[in-house]
Motif scaffolding. Structure first.
Motif, PDB file in Angstrom:
ATOM      1  N   TYR B  35      -3.671   5.371  -3.030  1.00  0.00           N
ATOM      2  CA  TYR B  35      -2.487   5.820  -3.069  1.00  0.00           C
ATOM      3  C   TYR B  35      -2.631   6.970  -1.731  1.00  0.00           C
ATOM      4  N   GLN B  36      -1.497   7.158  -1.074  1.00  0.00           N
ATOM      5  CA  GLN B  36      -1.330   8.209  -0.184  1.00  0.00           C
ATOM      6  C   GLN B  36      -0.683   9.068  -0.511  1.00  0.00           C
ATOM      7  N   GLN B  37      -0.952  10.398  -0.608  1.00  0.00           N
ATOM      8  CA  GLN B  37      -0.050  11.673  -1.012  1.00  0.00           C
ATOM      9  C   GLN B  37      -0.038  12.682   0.080  1.00  0.00           C
ATOM     10  N   ALA B  38       1.389  12.683   0.662  1.00  0.00           N
ATOM     11  CA  ALA B  38       1.720  13.561   1.735  1.00  0.00           C
ATOM     12  C   ALA B  38       1.771  14.845   0.958  1.00  0.00           C
ATOM     13  N   LEU B  39       1.650  16.093   1.577  1.00  0.00           N
ATOM     14  CA  LEU B  39       1.967  17.385   1.168  1.00  0.00           C
ATOM     15  C   LEU B  39       3.180  17.661   0.308  1.00  0.00           C
ATOM     16  N   GLY B  40       3.047  18.225  -0.844  1.00  0.00           N
ATOM     17  CA  GLY B  40       4.310  18.483  -1.319  1.00  0.00           C
ATOM     18  C   GLY B  40       5.061  17.296  -2.129  1.00  0.00           C
ATOM     19  N   GLN B  41       4.503  16.150  -2.059  1.00  0.00           N
ATOM     20  CA  GLN B  41       5.038  14.851  -2.485  1.00  0.00           C
ATOM     21  C   GLN B  41       4.014  14.275  -3.662  1.00  0.00           C
ATOM     22  N   GLY B  42       4.716  13.188  -4.271  1.00  0.00           N
ATOM     23  CA  GLY B  42       3.899  12.440  -5.388  1.00  0.00           C
ATOM     24  C   GLY B  42       2.957  11.322  -4.597  1.00  0.00           C
ATOM     25  N   PRO B  43       1.973  10.962  -4.954  1.00  0.00           N
ATOM     26  CA  PRO B  43       1.433   9.681  -4.363  1.00  0.00           C
ATOM     27  C   PRO B  43       1.971   8.441  -4.342  1.00  0.00           C
ATOM     28  N   GLN B  44       2.065   7.904  -3.364  1.00  0.00           N
ATOM     29  CA  GLN B  44       2.645   6.619  -2.755  1.00  0.00           C
ATOM     30  C   GLN B  44       1.546   5.144  -2.762  1.00  0.00           C
ATOM     31  N   PHE B  45       1.947   4.279  -3.599  1.00  0.00           N
ATOM     32  CA  PHE B  45       1.188   3.085  -3.818  1.00  0.00           C
ATOM     33  C   PHE B  45       0.781   2.338  -2.472  1.00  0.00           C
ATOM     34  N   ILE B  46      -0.373   2.187  -1.952  1.00  0.00           N
ATOM     35  CA  ILE B  46      -0.748   1.561  -0.727  1.00  0.00           C
ATOM     36  C   ILE B  46      -0.940   0.038  -1.097  1.00  0.00           C
ATOM     37  N   PHE B  47      -2.037  -0.316  -1.898  1.00  0.00           N
ATOM     38  CA  PHE B  47      -2.590  -1.564  -2.444  1.00  0.00           C
ATOM     39  C   PHE B  47      -3.428  -1.702  -3.550  1.00  0.00           C
ATOM     40  N   GLN B  48      -3.577  -2.906  -4.161  1.00  0.00           N
ATOM     41  CA  GLN B  48      -4.719  -2.894  -5.164  1.00  0.00           C
ATOM     42  C   GLN B  48      -5.585  -3.977  -5.006  1.00  0.00           C
ATOM     43  N   TYR B  49      -6.777  -3.618  -5.439  1.00  0.00           N
ATOM     44  CA  TYR B  49      -7.661  -4.873  -5.245  1.00  0.00           C
ATOM     45  C   TYR B  49      -8.470  -5.235  -6.644  1.00  0.00           C
ATOM     46  N   TYR B  50      -8.459  -6.568  -6.638  1.00  0.00           N
ATOM     47  CA  TYR B  50      -8.981  -7.043  -7.979  1.00  0.00           C
ATOM     48  C   TYR B  50      -9.813  -8.127  -7.447  1.00  0.00           C
ATOM     49  N   GLU B  51     -11.082  -8.703  -8.014  1.00  0.00           N
ATOM     50  CA  GLU B  51     -12.014  -9.680  -7.749  1.00  0.00           C
ATOM     51  C   GLU B  51     -11.880  -9.868  -6.202  1.00  0.00           C
ATOM     52  N   GLU B  52     -12.172  -8.702  -5.476  1.00  0.00           N
ATOM     53  CA  GLU B  52     -12.350  -8.718  -4.123  1.00  0.00           C
ATOM     54  C   GLU B  52     -11.145  -9.258  -3.119  1.00  0.00           C
ATOM     55  N   GLU B  53      -9.948  -9.234  -3.759  1.00  0.00           N
ATOM     56  CA  GLU B  53      -8.713  -9.539  -3.154  1.00  0.00           C
ATOM     57  C   GLU B  53      -7.476  -8.499  -3.208  1.00  0.00           C
ATOM     58  N   GLU B  54      -6.842  -8.826  -2.304  1.00  0.00           N
ATOM     59  CA  GLU B  54      -5.628  -7.665  -2.420  1.00  0.00           C
ATOM     60  C   GLU B  54      -4.631  -8.197  -3.407  1.00  0.00           C
ATOM     61  N   ARG B  55      -4.157  -7.757  -4.476  1.00  0.00           N
ATOM     62  CA  ARG B  55      -3.517  -8.176  -5.473  1.00  0.00           C
ATOM     63  C   ARG B  55      -1.982  -8.035  -5.321  1.00  0.00           C
ATOM     64  N   GLN B  56      -1.849  -6.728  -4.777  1.00  0.00           N
ATOM     65  CA  GLN B  56      -0.526  -6.406  -4.437  1.00  0.00           C
ATOM     66  C   GLN B  56      -0.506  -5.164  -3.532  1.00  0.00           C
ATOM     67  N   ARG B  57       0.800  -5.132  -2.843  1.00  0.00           N
ATOM     68  CA  ARG B  57       0.688  -4.188  -1.598  1.00  0.00           C
ATOM     69  C   ARG B  57       2.162  -3.424  -1.457  1.00  0.00           C
ATOM     70  N   GLY B  58       1.898  -2.233  -1.254  1.00  0.00           N
ATOM     71  CA  GLY B  58       3.219  -1.354  -1.324  1.00  0.00           C
ATOM     72  C   GLY B  58       3.694  -1.612   0.016  1.00  0.00           C
ATOM     73  N   ASN B  59       4.705  -0.461   0.608  1.00  0.00           N
ATOM     74  CA  ASN B  59       5.404  -0.360   1.837  1.00  0.00           C
ATOM     75  C   ASN B  59       4.717   0.241   2.784  1.00  0.00           C
ATOM     76  N   PHE B  60       3.726  -0.198   3.115  1.00  0.00           N
ATOM     77  CA  PHE B  60       2.556   0.159   4.296  1.00  0.00           C
ATOM     78  C   PHE B  60       2.417  -0.750   5.293  1.00  0.00           C
ATOM     79  N   PRO B  61       2.371  -0.147   6.503  1.00  0.00           N
ATOM     80  CA  PRO B  61       2.106  -1.268   7.771  1.00  0.00           C
ATOM     81  C   PRO B  61       0.658  -2.022   7.601  1.00  0.00           C
ATOM     82  N   ASP B  62       0.705  -2.791   8.452  1.00  0.00           N
ATOM     83  CA  ASP B  62      -0.645  -3.676   8.457  1.00  0.00           C
ATOM     84  C   ASP B  62      -1.681  -2.803   9.024  1.00  0.00           C
ATOM     85  N   ARG B  63      -1.446  -1.473   9.643  1.00  0.00           N
ATOM     86  CA  ARG B  63      -2.480  -0.580   9.884  1.00  0.00           C
ATOM     87  C   ARG B  63      -3.496  -0.367   8.969  1.00  0.00           C
TER      88      ARG B  63
END
Lengths: 110, 112
Positions: B35-63
């Motif tokens: 998760y990414q948490q900017a100052l004064g904000q709630g955490p934002q979901f980036i992505f989740q990993y399970y069994e060495e694979e990205e299972r789901q991804r939030g609204n973040f660029p490919d960077r």
């Protein structure tokens, strides 16, 4: 888009008083909600959770109420202590990921 | 029993650089989320990993990319850093199919 929001950004209470922190959510399909406490420089700490098939759940000094009709959550802290000072977030679980609101800063005056 | 461990605790990088953040999950947990948490904000979901694979991804660029190792530890990589990437990056671990998220204390990234 779907979001979880909080009504009040700051809340100041006297030590010993009860605190109520509110939260609105927009996804009526969500079935699980969590309240977190975050102190400065630390990660969110689990306080209490509730599933959508419940209206109320109690923990030690904390109670969470869920009103699905108006999509509203509240966290009640009894006998608030200085150690309760922190930012409180409600989070909605969607497909295994957490959707957080902006947070409410609770300040406890001695 | 150690909880979620993140390293480093603080980091300062220059615009355009690349950064790698690390996370060791709580014992018994096999799923790691970032998760990414900017100052004064709630955490934002980036992505989740399970069994060495990205299972789901939030609204973040490919960077933003990640990796999970066989021992369940995970890395978050951010390329071509922007000033707006300055934030607290949180790692949360959980056991399979159970809602039991434990957060680390985060890595404070400052991009100058």
């Amino acid at each position: 888009g779907e979001s979880v929001g909080l009504h009040l950004p700051t809340l100041s209470v006297q030590e010993g008083d009860n605190s109520i922190i509110n939260c609105a959510y927009s996804n009526s399909a969500s079935d699980y909600f969590i309240w977190y406490k975050q102190e400065s420089g630390k990660g969110p700490q689990f306080i209490i959770d509730i599933r959508s098939n419940m209206d109320k759940r109690q923990g030690q000094r904390v109670t969470v109420l869920l009103n699905k009709t108006v999509k509203h959550l509240s966290l009640q802290i009894a006998a608030t202590q200085p150690g309760d000072s922190a930012v409180y977030f409600c989070a909605e679980v969607q497909g295994g990921k957490l959707i957080f609101g902006q947070g409410t800063e609770l300040s406890v005056k001695p | 029993d150690a909880g979620v461990t993140q390293s480093p605790t603080h980091l300062i990088k220059t615009r355009g650089q690349q950064v790698t953040l690390r996370c060791s999950p709580k014992s018994g947990h096999d799923t790691v989320s970032w998760y990414q948490q900017a100052l004064g904000q709630g955490p934002q979901f980036i992505f989740q990993y399970y069994e060495e694979e990205e299972r789901q991804r939030g609204n973040f660029p490919d960077r933003f990319s990640g990796h999970q190792y066989p021992n369940y530890s995970s890395e978050l990589n951010v390329n071509a850093l922007l000033l707006g990437d300055s934030a607290l990056y949180l790692c949360a671990s959980s056991p399979t199919s159970i809602y039991g998220y434990t957060f680390g204390s985060g890595t404070r990234l400052t991009v100058v």
